[in-house]
Each structure stands twice: as structure tokens, then as C-alpha cells.
Design a protein around this motif. Structure first.
Motif, PDB file in Angstrom:
ATOM      1  N   GLN A   1       0.837  -1.204   0.000  1.00 41.00           N
ATOM      2  CA  GLN A   1       0.000   0.000   0.000  1.00 41.00           C
ATOM      3  C   GLN A   1       0.871   1.252   0.000  1.00 41.00           C
ATOM      4  OE1 GLN A   1      -3.307   0.347  -0.022  1.00 41.00           O
ATOM      5  NE2 GLN A   1      -3.836  -1.827   0.047  1.00 41.00           N
ATOM      6  N   VAL A   2       0.406   2.256  -0.688  1.00 44.75           N
ATOM      7  CA  VAL A   2       1.073   3.561  -0.727  1.00 44.75           C
ATOM      8  C   VAL A   2       0.052   4.612  -0.313  1.00 44.75           C
ATOM      9  CG1 VAL A   2       2.232   5.268  -2.158  1.00 44.75           C
ATOM     10  CG2 VAL A   2       2.632   2.823  -2.566  1.00 44.75           C
ATOM     11  N   GLN A   3       0.434   5.462   0.604  1.00 40.54           N
ATOM     12  CA  GLN A   3      -0.444   6.546   1.034  1.00 40.54           C
ATOM     13  C   GLN A   3       0.123   7.863   0.498  1.00 40.54           C
ATOM     14  OE1 GLN A   3       0.812   4.300   3.663  1.00 40.54           O
ATOM     15  NE2 GLN A   3      -0.890   3.023   2.971  1.00 40.54           N
ATOM     16  N   LEU A   4      -0.792   8.702   0.017  1.00 40.15           N
ATOM     17  CA  LEU A   4      -0.395   9.981  -0.584  1.00 40.15           C
ATOM     18  C   LEU A   4      -1.206  11.106   0.033  1.00 40.15           C
ATOM     19  CD1 LEU A   4      -0.415   8.781  -4.301  1.00 40.15           C
ATOM     20  CD2 LEU A   4       1.567   9.003  -2.823  1.00 40.15           C
ATOM     21  N   VAL A   5      -0.542  12.163   0.435  1.00 41.72           N
ATOM     22  CA  VAL A   5      -1.220  13.304   1.032  1.00 41.72           C
ATOM     23  C   VAL A   5      -0.756  14.575   0.330  1.00 41.72           C
ATOM     24  CG1 VAL A   5      -1.630  14.629   3.113  1.00 41.72           C
ATOM     25  CG2 VAL A   5      -1.400  12.138   3.253  1.00 41.72           C
ATOM     26  N   GLU A   6      -1.710  15.260  -0.302  1.00 38.24           N
ATOM     27  CA  GLU A   6      -1.400  16.508  -0.999  1.00 38.24           C
ATOM     28  C   GLU A   6      -1.603  17.699  -0.071  1.00 38.24           C
ATOM     29  OE1 GLU A   6      -3.837  14.072  -4.151  1.00 38.24           O
ATOM     30  OE2 GLU A   6      -3.976  14.553  -2.012  1.00 38.24           O
ATOM     31  N   SER A   7      -0.899  18.762  -0.365  1.00 33.63           N
ATOM     32  CA  SER A   7      -1.085  20.023   0.349  1.00 33.63           C
ATOM     33  C   SER A   7      -0.630  21.156  -0.556  1.00 33.63           C
ATOM     34  CB  SER A   7      -0.305  20.035   1.664  1.00 33.63           C
ATOM     35  OG  SER A   7       1.084  19.894   1.420  1.00 33.63           O
ATOM     36  N   GLY A   8      -0.984  22.378  -0.181  1.00 37.90           N
ATOM     37  CA  GLY A   8      -0.496  23.540  -0.896  1.00 37.90           C
ATOM     38  C   GLY A   8      -1.499  24.229  -1.796  1.00 37.90           C
ATOM     39  N   GLY A   9      -2.693  23.682  -1.917  1.00 39.53           N
ATOM     40  CA  GLY A   9      -3.680  24.335  -2.754  1.00 39.53           C
ATOM     41  C   GLY A   9      -4.181  25.626  -2.124  1.00 39.53           C
ATOM     42  N   GLY A  10      -4.980  26.368  -2.874  1.00 33.97           N
ATOM     43  CA  GLY A  10      -5.529  27.604  -2.354  1.00 33.97           C
ATOM     44  C   GLY A  10      -6.078  28.484  -3.450  1.00 33.97           C
ATOM     45  N   VAL A  12      -5.602  31.919  -5.674  1.00 37.35           N
ATOM     46  CA  VAL A  12      -4.556  32.815  -6.159  1.00 37.35           C
ATOM     47  C   VAL A  12      -5.082  33.586  -7.350  1.00 37.35           C
ATOM     48  CG1 VAL A  12      -3.561  31.060  -7.684  1.00 37.35           C
ATOM     49  CG2 VAL A  12      -2.114  32.911  -6.821  1.00 37.35           C
ATOM     50  N   GLN A  13      -4.562  34.776  -7.553  1.00 39.76           N
ATOM     51  CA  GLN A  13      -4.967  35.570  -8.710  1.00 39.76           C
ATOM     52  C   GLN A  13      -4.239  35.084  -9.962  1.00 39.76           C
ATOM     53  OE1 GLN A  13      -4.279  39.711  -7.679  1.00 39.76           O
ATOM     54  NE2 GLN A  13      -6.392  39.916  -6.982  1.00 39.76           N
ATOM     55  N   ALA A  14      -4.848  35.335 -11.092  1.00 40.30           N
ATOM     56  CA  ALA A  14      -4.220  34.987 -12.363  1.00 40.30           C
ATOM     57  C   ALA A  14      -2.831  35.627 -12.447  1.00 40.30           C
ATOM     58  CB  ALA A  14      -5.089  35.448 -13.516  1.00 40.30           C
ATOM     59  N   GLY A  15      -1.887  34.836 -12.930  1.00 35.54           N
ATOM     60  CA  GLY A  15      -0.509  35.296 -12.994  1.00 35.54           C
ATOM     61  C   GLY A  15       0.318  34.928 -11.782  1.00 35.54           C
ATOM     62  N   GLY A  16      -0.340  34.471 -10.741  1.00 37.07           N
ATOM     63  CA  GLY A  16       0.346  34.111  -9.514  1.00 37.07           C
ATOM     64  C   GLY A  16       0.910  32.705  -9.542  1.00 37.07           C
ATOM     65  N   SER A  17       1.442  32.292  -8.398  1.00 37.89           N
ATOM     66  CA  SER A  17       2.093  30.992  -8.288  1.00 37.89           C
ATOM     67  C   SER A  17       1.611  30.243  -7.056  1.00 37.89           C
ATOM     68  CB  SER A  17       3.612  31.163  -8.189  1.00 37.89           C
ATOM     69  OG  SER A  17       4.153  31.774  -9.336  1.00 37.89           O
ATOM     70  N   LEU A  18       1.683  28.935  -7.136  1.00 34.50           N
ATOM     71  CA  LEU A  18       1.426  28.048  -6.010  1.00 34.50           C
ATOM     72  C   LEU A  18       2.365  26.860  -6.124  1.00 34.50           C
ATOM     73  CD1 LEU A  18      -2.485  27.743  -5.705  1.00 34.50           C
ATOM     74  CD2 LEU A  18      -0.944  28.775  -4.024  1.00 34.50           C
ATOM     75  N   ARG A  19       2.700  26.267  -5.000  1.00 38.66           N
ATOM     76  CA  ARG A  19       3.460  25.025  -5.007  1.00 38.66           C
ATOM     77  C   ARG A  19       2.687  23.952  -4.265  1.00 38.66           C
ATOM     78  NH1 ARG A  19       9.393  23.266  -2.667  1.00 38.66           N
ATOM     79  NH2 ARG A  19       8.261  23.336  -0.674  1.00 38.66           N
ATOM     80  N   LEU A  20       2.381  22.898  -4.965  1.00 37.77           N
ATOM     81  CA  LEU A  20       1.724  21.743  -4.361  1.00 37.77           C
ATOM     82  C   LEU A  20       2.772  20.738  -3.906  1.00 37.77           C
ATOM     83  CD1 LEU A  20      -1.173  21.115  -6.914  1.00 37.77           C
ATOM     84  CD2 LEU A  20      -1.094  22.694  -4.974  1.00 37.77           C
ATOM     85  N   SER A  21       2.459  20.066  -2.810  1.00 40.55           N
ATOM     86  CA  SER A  21       3.329  19.010  -2.299  1.00 40.55           C
ATOM     87  C   SER A  21       2.531  17.718  -2.190  1.00 40.55           C
ATOM     88  CB  SER A  21       3.880  19.374  -0.924  1.00 40.55           C
ATOM     89  OG  SER A  21       4.645  20.555  -0.970  1.00 40.55           O
ATOM     90  N   CYS A  22       3.217  16.620  -2.365  1.00 38.73           N
ATOM     91  CA  CYS A  22       2.601  15.305  -2.209  1.00 38.73           C
ATOM     92  C   CYS A  22       3.569  14.434  -1.409  1.00 38.73           C
ATOM     93  CB  CYS A  22       2.311  14.671  -3.554  1.00 38.73           C
ATOM     94  SG  CYS A  22       1.694  12.969  -3.440  1.00 38.73           S
ATOM     95  N   ALA A  23       3.186  14.127  -0.194  1.00 40.59           N
ATOM     96  CA  ALA A  23       4.010  13.293   0.673  1.00 40.59           C
ATOM     97  C   ALA A  23       3.569  11.842   0.543  1.00 40.59           C
ATOM     98  CB  ALA A  23       3.893  13.759   2.115  1.00 40.59           C
ATOM     99  N   ALA A  24       4.509  10.977   0.204  1.00 39.78           N
ATOM    100  CA  ALA A  24       4.220   9.559   0.017  1.00 39.78           C
ATOM    101  C   ALA A  24       4.748   8.754   1.197  1.00 39.78           C
ATOM    102  CB  ALA A  24       4.848   9.060  -1.278  1.00 39.78           C
ATOM    103  N   SER A  25       3.990   7.733   1.586  1.00 39.98           N
ATOM    104  CA  SER A  25       4.430   6.842   2.657  1.00 39.98           C
ATOM    105  C   SER A  25       3.972   5.432   2.345  1.00 39.98           C
ATOM    106  CB  SER A  25       3.887   7.304   4.009  1.00 39.98           C
ATOM    107  OG  SER A  25       2.475   7.310   4.001  1.00 39.98           O
ATOM    108  N   ALA A  75      14.695  11.867  -0.499  1.00 41.66           N
ATOM    109  CA  ALA A  75      14.940  11.694   0.932  1.00 41.66           C
ATOM    110  C   ALA A  75      13.681  11.934   1.751  1.00 41.66           C
ATOM    111  CB  ALA A  75      16.049  12.629   1.389  1.00 41.66           C
ATOM    112  N   LYS A  76      12.818  12.797   1.245  1.00 41.79           N
ATOM    113  CA  LYS A  76      11.576  13.118   1.960  1.00 41.79           C
ATOM    114  C   LYS A  76      10.374  12.386   1.384  1.00 41.79           C
ATOM    115  CE  LYS A  76      13.019  17.784   3.337  1.00 41.79           C
ATOM    116  NZ  LYS A  76      12.684  19.235   3.282  1.00 41.79           N
ATOM    117  N   ASN A  77      10.595  11.583   0.342  1.00 42.30           N
ATOM    118  CA  ASN A  77       9.471  10.898  -0.312  1.00 42.30           C
ATOM    119  C   ASN A  77       8.365  11.888  -0.682  1.00 42.30           C
ATOM    120  OD1 ASN A  77      10.554   8.320  -0.332  1.00 42.30           O
ATOM    121  ND2 ASN A  77       9.612   7.728   1.600  1.00 42.30           N
ATOM    122  N   THR A  78       8.763  13.007  -1.209  1.00 44.83           N
ATOM    123  CA  THR A  78       7.821  14.072  -1.522  1.00 44.83           C
ATOM    124  C   THR A  78       8.015  14.547  -2.961  1.00 44.83           C
ATOM    125  OG1 THR A  78       7.749  14.789   0.786  1.00 44.83           O
ATOM    126  CG2 THR A  78       7.009  16.367  -0.871  1.00 44.83           C
TER     127      THR A  78
END
Length: 120
Positions: A1-10, A12-25, A75-78
Motif C-alpha cells: 500500500q502507498v499513502q499519498l497526502v497533498e497540500s499547498g492548494g488555495g 490565487v490571482q491569475a498570474g500568480g504561483s502556487l506550489r503543491l506538495s505530495c508526501a508519500a508513505s 529523501a523526503k518521499n515528496t
């Protein structure tokens, strides 16, 4: 089994930036490919980007090439998805997934998703 947890959404205005993360275990070594997918309201889920844990090889859908960058930290499985120059049409729920055979192959483990909303 692999577990995945996303974060970082939200929001933002057009032209902006976001970084999503996905931690795997769990049995992460059983799945060499990590992908990001998205699903907008009323549309089917679509491939966004993918990366190989071992080689770092990556692939992108044409709509995000030059704007999004996928990367991994073994190293972080991310896995990360850096999203720049965001557009309203990038609005969707973004899912992280783990797959076994190739970058655009079959993905059989999925996270719960994180909402990204881009306002005009």
C-alpha cells in the motif's frame, strides 16, 4: 500500500504561483512514477505532469509546459508541483498519484486532492 497526502492548494490571482506538495508513505519503492492530475468541475480528470523517482525524467501536458515544474525529493518521499503564471483555466482539484510502469501509464494509488482556484 502507498499513502499519498497533498497540500499547498488555495486561492490565487491569475498570474500568480502556487506550489503543491505530495508526501508519500508506505511501500513507496513499489511505485517508481509519481503523477499530478487535475479535475475541473464538469470535466474529466486529466494528466498534468509526472516524474520518475529513480531518474528524475519528467513529462508534462502541453497546457502547462513552460509554466509548471514537477520535482521530487527522494529523501523526503515528496513530490512537488510548482505552478507559475497561473490561469483561471488551471482551476481544479489537483490529485497526486503513484504508478508503476511509465510516466503516462497506469496510476493506482491516489491522494485525496487539493483545490486550486485561480481568479481572473
Amino acid at each position: 500500500q502507498v499513502q499519498l497526502v497533498e497540500s499547498g492548494g488555495g486561492l490565487v490571482q491569475a498570474g500568480g504561483s502556487l506550489r503543491l506538495s505530495c508526501a508519500a508513505s508506505g511501500r513507496t519503492s513499489s511505485r517508481n512514477y509519481m503523477g499530478w492530475f487535475r479535475q475541473a468541475p464538469g470535466k474529466e480528470r486529466e494528466f498534468v505532469a509526472a516524474i520518475s523517482w529513480s531518474s528524475g525524467a519528467a513529462d508534462y501536458t502541453d497546457a502547462v509546459k513552460g509554466r509548471f515544474v514537477i520535482s521530487r525529493d527522494n529523501a523526503k518521499n515528496t513530490v512537488y508541483l510548482q505552478m507559475n503564471s497561473l490561469k483561471p483555466e488551471d482551476t481544479a482539484v489537483y490529485y497526486c498519484a503513484a504508478g508503476i510502469n511509465r510516466l503516462r501509464g497506469v496510476y493506482d494509488y491516489w491522494g485525496q486532492g487539493t483545490q486550486v482556484t485561480v481568479s481572473s
